[in-house]
Write a protein that holds these residues in place. Sequence first.
Motif, short mmCIF file in Angstrom:
data_model
loop_
_atom_site.label_atom_id
_atom_site.label_comp_id
_atom_site.label_asym_id
_atom_site.label_seq_id
_atom_site.Cartn_x
_atom_site.Cartn_y
_atom_site.Cartn_z
N ALA A 104 0.83 -1.21 0.00
CA ALA A 104 0.00 0.00 0.00
C ALA A 104 0.87 1.26 0.00
O ALA A 104 0.57 2.24 -0.71
N LEU A 105 1.95 1.23 0.78
CA LEU A 105 2.85 2.39 0.82
C LEU A 105 3.57 2.54 -0.53
O LEU A 105 3.76 3.66 -1.01
N TRP A 106 3.93 1.41 -1.12
CA TRP A 106 4.57 1.44 -2.44
C TRP A 106 3.65 2.08 -3.48
O TRP A 106 4.10 2.86 -4.33
N LYS A 107 2.36 1.78 -3.42
CA LYS A 107 1.40 2.38 -4.35
C LYS A 107 1.36 3.89 -4.17
O LYS A 107 1.25 4.64 -5.14
N HIS A 108 1.45 4.37 -2.92
CA HIS A 108 1.52 5.81 -2.68
C HIS A 108 2.77 6.41 -3.33
O HIS A 108 2.71 7.47 -3.96
N ILE A 109 3.89 5.73 -3.13
CA ILE A 109 5.16 6.21 -3.72
C ILE A 109 5.00 6.32 -5.24
O ILE A 109 5.39 7.32 -5.86
N LEU A 110 4.41 5.29 -5.83
CA LEU A 110 4.24 5.24 -7.28
C LEU A 110 3.31 6.36 -7.76
O LEU A 110 3.64 7.11 -8.70
N ASN A 111 2.16 6.52 -7.11
CA ASN A 111 1.18 7.51 -7.55
C ASN A 111 1.70 8.94 -7.43
O ASN A 111 1.52 9.76 -8.34
N VAL A 112 2.35 9.24 -6.30
CA VAL A 112 2.89 10.59 -6.10
C VAL A 112 3.99 10.87 -7.11
O VAL A 112 4.06 11.96 -7.69
N SER A 113 4.84 9.89 -7.35
CA SER A 113 5.95 10.07 -8.30
C SER A 113 5.45 10.24 -9.72
O SER A 113 5.91 11.12 -10.46
N VAL A 114 4.52 9.37 -10.13
CA VAL A 114 4.04 9.41 -11.51
C VAL A 114 3.35 10.73 -11.81
O VAL A 114 3.52 11.31 -12.90
N LYS A 115 2.58 11.24 -10.87
CA LYS A 115 1.93 12.54 -11.06
C LYS A 115 2.96 13.63 -11.34
O LYS A 115 2.79 14.45 -12.25
N ASP A 116 4.04 13.62 -10.58
CA ASP A 116 5.10 14.62 -10.77
C ASP A 116 5.87 14.37 -12.07
O ASP A 116 6.21 15.31 -12.79
N LEU A 117 6.12 13.10 -12.38
CA LEU A 117 6.83 12.78 -13.60
C LEU A 117 6.04 13.21 -14.83
O LEU A 117 6.62 13.72 -15.81
N LYS A 118 4.73 13.01 -14.80
CA LYS A 118 3.90 13.41 -15.94
C LYS A 118 3.97 14.91 -16.17
O LYS A 118 3.99 15.38 -17.31
N LYS A 119 4.02 15.66 -15.08
CA LYS A 119 4.13 17.12 -15.20
C LYS A 119 5.47 17.49 -15.83
O LYS A 119 5.53 18.31 -16.76
N ASN A 120 6.56 16.89 -15.34
CA ASN A 120 7.89 17.24 -15.85
C ASN A 120 8.08 16.80 -17.29
O ASN A 120 8.63 17.54 -18.11
N TYR A 121 7.61 15.61 -17.62
CA TYR A 121 7.70 15.16 -19.01
C TYR A 121 6.80 16.04 -19.89
O TYR A 121 7.15 16.35 -21.03
N GLY A 122 5.64 16.41 -19.36
CA GLY A 122 4.73 17.28 -20.11
C GLY A 122 5.38 18.62 -20.44
O GLY A 122 5.16 19.18 -21.51
N ASP A 123 6.18 19.15 -19.51
CA ASP A 123 6.89 20.40 -19.76
C ASP A 123 7.88 20.27 -20.92
O ASP A 123 8.25 21.26 -21.55
N LEU A 124 8.29 19.04 -21.19
CA LEU A 124 9.19 18.77 -22.31
C LEU A 124 8.42 18.41 -23.58
O LEU A 124 9.03 18.11 -24.61
N ASN A 125 7.08 18.43 -23.50
CA ASN A 125 6.24 17.99 -24.62
C ASN A 125 6.51 16.54 -24.96
O ASN A 125 6.59 16.13 -26.13
N VAL A 126 6.67 15.74 -23.91
CA VAL A 126 6.91 14.29 -24.04
C VAL A 126 5.76 13.56 -23.36
O VAL A 126 5.45 13.84 -22.20
N GLU A 127 5.14 12.64 -24.08
CA GLU A 127 4.01 11.90 -23.53
C GLU A 127 4.18 10.40 -23.79
O GLU A 127 4.63 10.01 -24.86
N PHE A 128 3.84 9.60 -22.79
CA PHE A 128 3.93 8.16 -22.90
C PHE A 128 2.55 7.54 -22.94
O PHE A 128 1.65 7.96 -22.21
N GLU A 129 2.39 6.54 -23.79
CA GLU A 129 1.12 5.82 -23.85
C GLU A 129 1.03 4.78 -22.73
O GLU A 129 -0.05 4.45 -22.27
#
Length: 584
Positions: A240-265
């Motif tokens: 459960a804690l690992w899922k929190h780590i994953l969700n918080v990280s992915v949200k931030d990663l999507k923002k940073n990659y989005g700033d680069l105009n990079v999107e993953f399917e």
Amino acid sequence: MDIFINQISNVVKDAFENLGYTRESGKVNTSNRPDLCQYQCNGALADAKKFKKAPVVIANEVVEKLKENPMFAKLEIAGPGFINITINDEFLVDYVNKMNGDEKLGLSKATEVKKVIVDYGGANVAKPLHIGHLRSAIIGESIKRIAKFMGHDVIGDVHLGDWGLQMGMVISEVERRNPELPYFDASFEGEYPVEAPFTIDELEDIYPYASKLAKTDEKVMEAAKQATVELQQGRRGYYALWKHILNVSVKDLKKNYGDLNVEFELWNGESDAQKLIPAMIQELKDGGFAKESEGALVFDVSEETDKSPVPPLLLLKSDGASLYGTTDLATVVERVRDLKADELIYLADKRQGLHYEQFFRGAKKSGIAGENVTLDFVGFGTMNGKDGKPFKTREGGVMRLADLINLIKEAGKEKLKDNKNIAEEDVEEISSKVGLAALKYGDLSNQASKDYIFDIERFASFEGNTGPYILYTIVRIKSILNKAGVTEFSNIAAPQSDAERNLMLQLIKFNEVIESSYRDRAPHKICEYVYELSNNFNKFYNDTKILAEEDEAKKSSWLSLINLVKNTLEQCLDLLGMESVERM
């Protein structure tokens, strides 16, 4: 549409073949002496020895044969037997107009549509993106976009590092800081909190702190290893804690990659491959591929033709733990079996080449990847500072990717600060696009495998081979079209000058460049193309008074031509992951 130079080659090849010579000797290349001719064929020299004739004799026979074809405006023999070729303007303009009327600017859809997966992220959860993630993201995004544009069915997978010792380090450190949390109570049977017990900023502080501590404290390292084992064995609270780590990280990663105009399917990670490992290991054992060695399980991937030793692929350590190679091999299983991939393209630092060679061989030898599945590794060089060493912050640390993006955006803003044509409310958006073009073009214009110097002043310049120069060229064309008030475009007429002809000759290379860029996994070829196209346009623009032209037919043709140039440049920028602007 067939590639323009291939159409010429086929005609010349037919002539060679009909005269009894080697067909492939009729291959045509772009001339390296544009002052003498547009194209050149050197095949007469190659056939001279074989047919016991002087090359000039063969060349004369071929030229006599080609004179019958209206495609050619001029055919000359130079030196010992080079055939210099100049194309009829009518043939050139016909091709340009076909480009102009085609949604994909003349690029034919791939004859064999493939399922392509591009693995180009490699980010680790619980860690911020840093400049080491830049090249993988933007080169991979470009390769993915090129593949899609060619008509392939393409998936970009970030392939997160989300399963391993770093997870155990984070979990054990959170427990040291907050032992009262229910995740650490083995007897807890209720629902775990919906909200994570940390923010992204806190999480990004936890891992480096825990990692540094574990290097000097054996008990801390042991606790991290134990937490890793228990997580991988399915301990409920840790999961459960690992899922929190994953969700918080992915949200931030999507923002940073989005700033680069990079999107993953796909946002899959190493954890997604874990369920496949036991069955895969058993199959490798049953097939005789996996064998024990000093307590570990290894896969001998060496070949008789190896000129230097290739170490075996380590599948399981003596304690039964899997490794990166195991996970990567299991990921191939998933991508080929479940996603039906025909091509797998991996982006990573070129220094990891041996790792990819090992598990690629393992996938092929074992049959995990069949004969028809392509496994391709694109290894890239490092981004260095002006001292020639890997780029660092002024304090000597590794720069966060978000900080680098902000740095280059500020450089773009600085370049535009005195521009009176840009409304204050538009400065942020335009400077962001200009800065991003400077950063991405500065990287992509280099051959991926080579190191390059990060020079913010040069990258942000409006002159020379830079992203802002390409953007400025597009803005100039848009300005002309806006002033002309044109809403419909006519056919493009025959060129009136060398500058106009050269612009057309550069335009028609588009589909050739796109196909070559994908085949060679080389976005830098598109950068070379748009730079030359921009140069040719600016030469034409300086030599031609487009808006002042009184002959409406000429003016209309020129406006159609430069609109095609604009569309071509914008399409290329999109394939490179950049956006154009309206004003600069």
